[in-house]
Scaffold this motif. Structure first.
Motif, PDB file in Angstrom:
ATOM      1  N   VAL A  42       0.841  -1.199   0.000  1.00  0.00           N
ATOM      2  CA  VAL A  42       0.000   0.000   0.000  1.00  0.00           C
ATOM      3  C   VAL A  42       0.872   1.244   0.000  1.00  0.00           C
ATOM      4  O   VAL A  42       0.653   2.178  -0.780  1.00  0.00           O
ATOM      5  N   SER A  43       1.893   1.272   0.854  1.00  0.00           N
ATOM      6  CA  SER A  43       2.785   2.433   0.925  1.00  0.00           C
ATOM      7  C   SER A  43       3.470   2.693  -0.405  1.00  0.00           C
ATOM      8  O   SER A  43       3.592   3.838  -0.846  1.00  0.00           O
ATOM      9  N   SER A  44       3.892   1.636  -1.067  1.00  0.00           N
ATOM     10  CA  SER A  44       4.540   1.783  -2.364  1.00  0.00           C
ATOM     11  C   SER A  44       3.554   2.309  -3.406  1.00  0.00           C
ATOM     12  O   SER A  44       3.867   3.230  -4.167  1.00  0.00           O
ATOM     13  N   ASN A  51      -2.106  13.073  -0.126  1.00  0.00           N
ATOM     14  CA  ASN A  51      -2.779  12.997   1.164  1.00  0.00           C
ATOM     15  C   ASN A  51      -2.542  11.669   1.890  1.00  0.00           C
ATOM     16  O   ASN A  51      -3.238  11.357   2.849  1.00  0.00           O
ATOM     17  N   PHE A  52      -1.535  10.921   1.471  1.00  0.00           N
ATOM     18  CA  PHE A  52      -1.188   9.661   2.136  1.00  0.00           C
ATOM     19  C   PHE A  52      -0.004   9.885   3.057  1.00  0.00           C
ATOM     20  O   PHE A  52       1.035  10.381   2.632  1.00  0.00           O
ATOM     21  N   ASP A  53      -0.146   9.512   4.338  1.00  0.00           N
ATOM     22  CA  ASP A  53       0.915   9.734   5.331  1.00  0.00           C
ATOM     23  C   ASP A  53       1.576   8.448   5.821  1.00  0.00           C
ATOM     24  O   ASP A  53       2.299   8.446   6.805  1.00  0.00           O
ATOM     25  N   GLY A  54       1.323   7.327   5.140  1.00  0.00           N
ATOM     26  CA  GLY A  54       1.935   6.065   5.540  1.00  0.00           C
ATOM     27  C   GLY A  54       1.054   5.220   6.453  1.00  0.00           C
ATOM     28  O   GLY A  54       1.413   4.101   6.791  1.00  0.00           O
ATOM     29  N   SER A  55      -0.093   5.753   6.850  1.00  0.00           N
ATOM     30  CA  SER A  55      -0.982   4.996   7.731  1.00  0.00           C
ATOM     31  C   SER A  55      -2.343   4.810   7.056  1.00  0.00           C
ATOM     32  O   SER A  55      -2.639   5.433   6.050  1.00  0.00           O
ATOM     33  N   MET A  56      -3.122   3.935   7.636  1.00  0.00           N
ATOM     34  CA  MET A  56      -4.489   3.743   7.154  1.00  0.00           C
ATOM     35  C   MET A  56      -5.412   3.669   8.354  1.00  0.00           C
ATOM     36  O   MET A  56      -4.982   3.353   9.470  1.00  0.00           O
ATOM     37  N   LEU A  57      -6.672   4.003   8.133  1.00  0.00           N
ATOM     38  CA  LEU A  57      -7.654   3.968   9.212  1.00  0.00           C
ATOM     39  C   LEU A  57      -8.106   2.539   9.461  1.00  0.00           C
ATOM     40  O   LEU A  57      -8.412   1.805   8.519  1.00  0.00           O
ATOM     41  N   ASP A  58      -8.167   2.156  10.736  1.00  0.00           N
ATOM     42  CA  ASP A  58      -8.668   0.844  11.117  1.00  0.00           C
ATOM     43  C   ASP A  58     -10.183   0.949  11.273  1.00  0.00           C
ATOM     44  O   ASP A  58     -10.683   1.403  12.301  1.00  0.00           O
ATOM     45  N   TYR A 141      -2.097  12.338 -11.477  1.00  0.00           N
ATOM     46  CA  TYR A 141      -1.904  13.323 -10.411  1.00  0.00           C
ATOM     47  C   TYR A 141      -1.728  12.670  -9.042  1.00  0.00           C
ATOM     48  O   TYR A 141      -1.426  13.350  -8.073  1.00  0.00           O
ATOM     49  N   GLY A 142      -1.988  11.369  -8.963  1.00  0.00           N
ATOM     50  CA  GLY A 142      -1.859  10.665  -7.695  1.00  0.00           C
ATOM     51  C   GLY A 142      -3.193  10.344  -7.036  1.00  0.00           C
ATOM     52  O   GLY A 142      -3.239  10.031  -5.852  1.00  0.00           O
ATOM     53  N   MET A 143      -4.297  10.412  -7.799  1.00  0.00           N
ATOM     54  CA  MET A 143      -5.606  10.103  -7.226  1.00  0.00           C
ATOM     55  C   MET A 143      -5.766   8.599  -7.158  1.00  0.00           C
ATOM     56  O   MET A 143      -6.224   7.948  -8.106  1.00  0.00           O
ATOM     57  N   LYS A 144      -5.342   8.064  -5.999  1.00  0.00           N
ATOM     58  CA  LYS A 144      -5.341   6.624  -5.775  1.00  0.00           C
ATOM     59  C   LYS A 144      -5.773   6.345  -4.345  1.00  0.00           C
ATOM     60  O   LYS A 144      -5.730   7.230  -3.489  1.00  0.00           O
ATOM     61  N   GLY A 145      -6.181   5.097  -4.105  1.00  0.00           N
ATOM     62  CA  GLY A 145      -6.594   4.697  -2.763  1.00  0.00           C
ATOM     63  C   GLY A 145      -6.366   3.213  -2.565  1.00  0.00           C
ATOM     64  O   GLY A 145      -5.998   2.493  -3.507  1.00  0.00           O
ATOM     65  N   ALA A 146      -6.607   2.759  -1.329  1.00  0.00           N
ATOM     66  CA  ALA A 146      -6.401   1.341  -1.003  1.00  0.00           C
ATOM     67  C   ALA A 146      -7.365   0.879   0.083  1.00  0.00           C
ATOM     68  O   ALA A 146      -7.698   1.633   1.002  1.00  0.00           O
ATOM     69  N   VAL A 147      -7.796  -0.381  -0.050  1.00  0.00           N
ATOM     70  CA  VAL A 147      -8.608  -1.049   0.952  1.00  0.00           C
ATOM     71  C   VAL A 147      -7.899  -2.345   1.285  1.00  0.00           C
ATOM     72  O   VAL A 147      -7.627  -3.159   0.397  1.00  0.00           O
ATOM     73  N   VAL A 148      -7.572  -2.535   2.561  1.00  0.00           N
ATOM     74  CA  VAL A 148      -6.978  -3.788   3.021  1.00  0.00           C
ATOM     75  C   VAL A 148      -8.071  -4.535   3.778  1.00  0.00           C
ATOM     76  O   VAL A 148      -8.641  -4.014   4.738  1.00  0.00           O
TER      77      VAL A 148
END
Length: 150
Positions: A42-44, A51-58, A141-148
């Protein structure tokens, strides 16, 4: 008759598009939950997302979570918020358009929304794994997201 939040946003968003104006301040979901460190995949993937700071919301333990589409970031209204989340199997993620013409496209083609404004799109995650997604017009532009999904 009371309107659901989703119906209200659809009506207000459609009215703004017809009137040719912006809805102003956006209704971005806010969660008072802990963050967890994002896995390396995810970080990569999100390394060029402003707006990504290396963490994700639990956000585990919820049946449904919301992600805003078109929030401020990536040199405009080109971000998802929250950008990275952790959920459990069976959770439905609802993407709600708040500004601009965007879409949600899974990098493995598991799910794909239409391109547009004022939309709502949802996907229920039935299998564990890491799902990365992007907006096809604004990925550069970097408009991306992730769901774990655990």
């Amino acid at each position: 008759m009371a309107l659901s939040r989703r119906t209200y946003l659809t009506v207000v968003g459609s009215t703004a598009v017809i009137a040719g104006c912006s809805t102003g301040s956006a209704d971005v979901p806010s969660y008072d939950v802990p963050t967890v460190t994002s896995p390396e995949t995810v970080s990569s993937y999100l390394s060029d997302t402003s707006n990504f700071d290396g963490s994700m919301l639990d956000l585990t333990g919820r049946d449904e979570v919301e992600v805003a589409v078109g929030t401020e970031g990536n040199n405009g209204n080109n971000a998802y918020s929250p950008v990275a989340i952790q959920v459990e199997t069976g959770t439905t993620v609802v993407w709600e358009w708040i500004r601009g013409s965007h879409n949600v496209v899974d990098t493995d083609d598991t799910f794909r929304s239409d391109i547009g404004t004022g939309l709502t799109f949802e996907h229920t995650f039935q299998e564990t794994g890491t799902y990365t997604y992007y907006c096809s017009p604004h990925e550069r532009y970097g408009m991306k997201g992730a769901v774990v999904v655990e």
